[in-house]
Motif scaffolding. Structure first.
Motif, short mmCIF file in Angstrom:
data_model
loop_
_atom_site.label_atom_id
_atom_site.label_comp_id
_atom_site.label_asym_id
_atom_site.label_seq_id
_atom_site.Cartn_x
_atom_site.Cartn_y
_atom_site.Cartn_z
N ARG A 31 0.84 -1.13 0.11
CA ARG A 31 -0.03 -0.11 -0.04
C ARG A 31 0.76 1.25 -0.20
O ARG A 31 0.26 2.12 -0.28
CB ARG A 31 -0.86 0.04 1.29
CG ARG A 31 -1.73 -0.98 1.27
CD ARG A 31 -2.65 -1.21 2.37
NE ARG A 31 -3.88 -0.13 2.33
CZ ARG A 31 -3.85 0.95 3.25
NH1 ARG A 31 -2.96 0.87 4.17
NH2 ARG A 31 -4.71 1.73 3.18
N ALA A 72 5.21 2.83 7.29
CA ALA A 72 4.02 1.99 6.92
C ALA A 72 3.93 0.49 7.56
O ALA A 72 2.56 0.46 7.61
CB ALA A 72 4.00 2.25 5.41
N SER A 73 5.02 -0.02 7.27
CA SER A 73 4.81 -1.50 7.81
C SER A 73 4.68 -1.63 9.18
O SER A 73 4.06 -2.21 9.74
CB SER A 73 6.30 -2.06 7.66
OG SER A 73 6.57 -2.98 8.46
N ALA A 75 2.53 0.48 10.56
CA ALA A 75 0.97 0.81 10.57
C ALA A 75 0.11 -0.48 10.16
O ALA A 75 -0.89 -0.46 10.09
CB ALA A 75 0.73 2.02 9.79
N GLY A 76 1.14 -1.34 9.84
CA GLY A 76 0.31 -2.79 9.39
C GLY A 76 0.29 -2.83 7.88
O GLY A 76 -0.40 -3.84 7.66
N SER A 77 0.55 -1.81 7.19
CA SER A 77 0.47 -2.17 5.67
C SER A 77 1.77 -2.86 5.21
O SER A 77 2.89 -2.88 5.72
CB SER A 77 0.66 -0.62 5.03
OG SER A 77 -0.80 -0.18 5.43
N ARG A 78 1.47 -3.51 4.05
CA ARG A 78 2.60 -3.94 3.22
C ARG A 78 3.27 -2.70 2.54
O ARG A 78 2.63 -1.90 1.96
CB ARG A 78 2.25 -4.87 2.24
CG ARG A 78 1.94 -6.30 2.87
CD ARG A 78 1.40 -7.56 1.69
NE ARG A 78 1.84 -8.72 2.54
CZ ARG A 78 1.77 -9.86 1.99
NH1 ARG A 78 1.65 -10.05 0.51
NH2 ARG A 78 1.91 -10.98 2.61
N ALA A 79 4.76 -2.55 2.73
CA ALA A 79 5.41 -1.31 2.29
C ALA A 79 6.74 -2.10 1.54
O ALA A 79 7.12 -2.94 1.87
CB ALA A 79 5.65 -0.48 3.65
N GLY A 105 3.72 -5.07 9.15
CA GLY A 105 3.44 -5.45 7.51
C GLY A 105 4.59 -5.81 6.85
O GLY A 105 5.74 -5.46 7.36
N HIS A 187 -4.33 -6.43 1.17
CA HIS A 187 -4.14 -6.65 2.40
C HIS A 187 -4.12 -5.30 3.27
O HIS A 187 -3.32 -4.39 3.00
CB HIS A 187 -2.50 -6.85 2.52
CG HIS A 187 -2.18 -8.16 2.16
ND1 HIS A 187 -2.03 -9.39 3.08
CD2 HIS A 187 -1.82 -8.87 0.93
CE1 HIS A 187 -1.73 -10.38 2.22
NE2 HIS A 187 -1.62 -10.12 0.89
N ALA A 189 -4.51 -2.45 5.84
CA ALA A 189 -3.73 -2.14 7.07
C ALA A 189 -4.27 -2.43 8.40
O ALA A 189 -5.43 -2.25 8.50
CB ALA A 189 -3.60 -0.67 6.98
N LYS A 190 -3.42 -3.21 9.24
CA LYS A 190 -4.06 -3.38 10.29
C LYS A 190 -4.08 -2.30 11.51
O LYS A 190 -4.45 -2.48 12.45
CB LYS A 190 -2.95 -4.51 11.02
CG LYS A 190 -3.32 -5.92 10.14
CD LYS A 190 -2.32 -7.02 10.79
CE LYS A 190 -2.28 -8.18 9.93
NZ LYS A 190 -1.16 -8.15 9.06
#
Ligand code: SF4
Ligand code: SF4
Length: 622
Positions: A31, A72-73, A75-79, A105, A187, A189-190
């Motif tokens: 993301r 970003a990772s 924050a739970g996003s794939r980065a 992430g 995926h 964001a968590k």
């Protein structure tokens, strides 16, 4: 900007390695992506920016790009972050610590090594970083693998909660091959989970993480033994078996189609036990790895006898005509000496573009070079070191010119005690790593004149946007840095900040002389856009009135490729000395009408095209 991944995209496509990495990253559901442009990695982000659902950004340097991806990772996003090999040096501060904390992430870092030095200042091997930072490294050999590994890297990253390096080289990045693509899997964001006992790396936390890292290392080593990206290819000729990775695999296969090969896709950690078993099936084991002997040393340390750099070169690519003869000699076979391939391309030294705004700067510096020491930097303006300007005395690393210029000032010797000291840097490079150097010059009161060549682009890599251009990677308008105000905020006196249009060459020359003569920090900002970007405006071209041209060749010293020599000759001076003459013409189709050459022409032979009547004296129209 054409959007990708719209109707009809999910069929085999001809993709460069960089495009394939972008596709894999997008399909993996990343993301956020960030990078600073750097050959050969630049196009990865340019390609990613054309996909929906991912926020792709240019960062001011590689460290910031990695920090964006780390944030970003968390924050739970794939980065994702991309950089060239020397960029990892810049990002390494963030890299080395975050690998200890790990990721939330999936976090993937593509590193493009310039094996063979097509456009870089060194040939460093990024595989060291995996070993140094305890990170797994995936090494694709072509576009299909670049795509597959970019996707798989996110799963690997999340499984072991570790950033994953995707190491490509120029050969993979820029060569196109067919890739069968798939669909994006979202995926979500968590969200950031507060956990200072993990994410705040004070010594007590970092110490605990060292133990976790050791456990992770062992888990990754065990995973390497089962990873499908590592595979054995059987071969009938068992006199030698090869261990190899990356594009060296393809070169090797071309040279030795019948040899057994252990192809590494996960290049670190190594599947030592599988390689040990493979080694037992061949008479001799040869490690074919480009540049450093990393695999070779690790195999030897594990007690596996292996040849490598005793046979193969430790620099440049292992192309079939390099690896083939070297291994055949090792096997005791006769090797024909093959003459190097002759290129059909006329050899041409690197040069600046027609009408480049840097031409005027280097023309002026070339006139002053006996009185000044000039510290250069990385970018198009590095070309100022070449013919005809020869106006750079140093160039080491990105953003290094100002620190080096300050050092030259502080460390002056008797021979250069009265010399001016100039640092030359571009706008993007200044924002990348240059600012602290200027701050230090101001802080120390260094007697240095800094030239910021603002051409509103990251020129060397193709004109990418940065905070000084007024646009971002996605083409949206963005606030534009005012370099004058910026350097004033550093403490440069307002009267020592000069803004000059480099096309006004006499003004530029006078300004340079004045600031060099002033014994305090000064900054000259030149402000013409790069000739290759959208906001550049072409003017009416110039031409040479043949009858008025004296062949003095002053205009050739500007270095503009649009000026061509049409004939040469030797004339006697008044004192009987031979003077070489070069009569010129201007390619009006290429000329941008900047007028630089006109201001060097004594007899007024250079005039606006279409504004001249040929014949003696016509140059008066100028
Ligand atoms: S005016 Fe002269 S220097 Fe400028 S682009 Fe044309 S030929 Fe080159
Ligand atoms: S500077 Fe003028 S006179 Fe000299 S070579 Fe160029 S066009 Fe001819």
């Amino acid at each position: 900007m054409k959007r990708l991944a719209e109707a009809g995209e999910n069929r085999p496509q001809l993709l460069s390695g960089n495009d394939a990495v972008a596709r894999g990253v997008w399909e993996a559901g990343a993301r956020v992506a960030a990078a600073y442009p750097g050959t050969p990695s630049t196009e990865i982000l340019e390609s990613l920016a054309r996909y929906p659902g991912i926020r792709a950004n240019w960062a001011v340097n590689e460290k910031v790009s990695l920090e964006i991806a780390i944030g970003a990772s968390l924050a739970g996003s794939r980065a994702f972050s991309a950089m060239k090999h020397v960029g990892v040096n810049v990002a390494s501060d963030a890299l080395m610590s975050q690998t200890l904390a790990g990721v939330a992430g999936g976090l993937v870092i593509a590193v493009a090594d310039d094996v063979g030095l097509s456009s870089s200042q060194n040939e460093q091997d990024s595989r060291y970083w995996g070993r140094f930072a305890h990170l797994p490294i995936l090494e694709p050999c072509d576009s299909q693998e670049a795509y597959e590994m970019a996707k798989a890297a996110f799963d690997l990253s999340e499984r072991f909660q570790v950033p994953v390096l995707l190491r490509v080289t120029t050969r993979v990045s820029h060569v196109k091959s067919v890739v069968t693509v798939g669909e994006r899997i979202e995926h979500a964001a968590k969200g950031f989970e507060k956990n200072p006992a993990r994410w705040v790396l004070v010594p007590a936390v970092a110490k605990r993480r060292l133990g976790d890292q050791a456990v992770r290392d062992r888990q990754l080593a065990a995973y390497a033994e089962t990873c499908d990206f590592n595979r054995v290819e059987a071969g009938a000729d068992r006199r030698v078996g090869f261990v190899t990775s990356g594009p060296a695999y393809l070169h090797l296969r071309e040279a030795f189609p019948d040899a057994p090969v252990f192809k590494l896709g996960l290049g670190y950690p190594l599947p030592i036990e599988r390689i040990r078993a493979f080694a037992a099936t061949v008479d001799a084991l040869i490690v074919a790895e480009e540049t450093e002997p990393l695999i070779e040393k690790e195999l030897r340390a594990a007690g596996i006898a292996a040849h490598g750099k005793d046979i193969l070169p430790a620099t440049d690519e292992l192309t079939p005509n390099v690896v083939g003869p070297a291994v055949r000699r090792f096997l005791g076979e006769a090797v024909e000496t093959v003459a190097p391939l002759k290129a059909d391309v006329f050899p041409r030294p690197p040069t600046m573009c027609v009408g480049c705004p840097h031409l005027a700067v280097y023309y002026c510096l070339s006139r002053l070079k006996k009185q000044v020491n000039i510290a250069g930097d990385i970018g198009c303006y590095t070309l100022g070191a070449g013919h005809p300007w020869n106006a750079l005395d140093t160039c080491t690393c990105m953003g290094g010119s100002m620190g080096m210029a300050l050092g030259m000032d502080l460390g002056r010797g008797e021979t250069d005690k009265d010399r001016g000291i100039v640092a030359v840097i571009g706008d993007s490079t200044f924002l990348h790593m240059g600012m602290p150097g200027l701050l230090n010059i101001v802080y120390e009161g260094g007697n240095v004149t800094v030239l910021i060549l603002d051409n509103r682009a990251t020129g060397m890599t193709g004109g990418q946007e940065h905070p000084g251009t007024g646009h971002n990677l996605r083409g949206d308008a963005a606030p534009r840095v005012d370099f004058g105000k910026l350097v004033e905020a550093f403490g440069v006196k307002p009267e020592r900040i000069r803004r000059v249009d480099p096309a006004e060459m006499p003004v530029l020359f006078k300004t340079l002389k004045e600031e060099i003569a002033t014994p305090e920090p000064s900054v000259i900002i030149t402000n013409r856009p790069c000739t290759l970007i959208d906001c550049f405006c072409k003017d009416t071209p110039f031409r040479v009135v043949e009858e008025d041209c004296t062949g003095c060749s002053n205009c050739l010293n500007v270095g503009c490729p649009a000026i061509q020599v049409i004939r040469t000759g030797v004339e006697k001076s008044g004192k009987g000395k031979d003077i070489e003459r070069k009569w010129v013409k201007i390619d009006t189709a290429a000329c941008t009408g900047c007028g630089l050459c006109q201001s060097t022409c004594g007899p007024g032979a250079i005039v606006r095209a279409g504004n001249v009547v040929a014949g003696p004296g016509a140059g008066a129209a100028r």
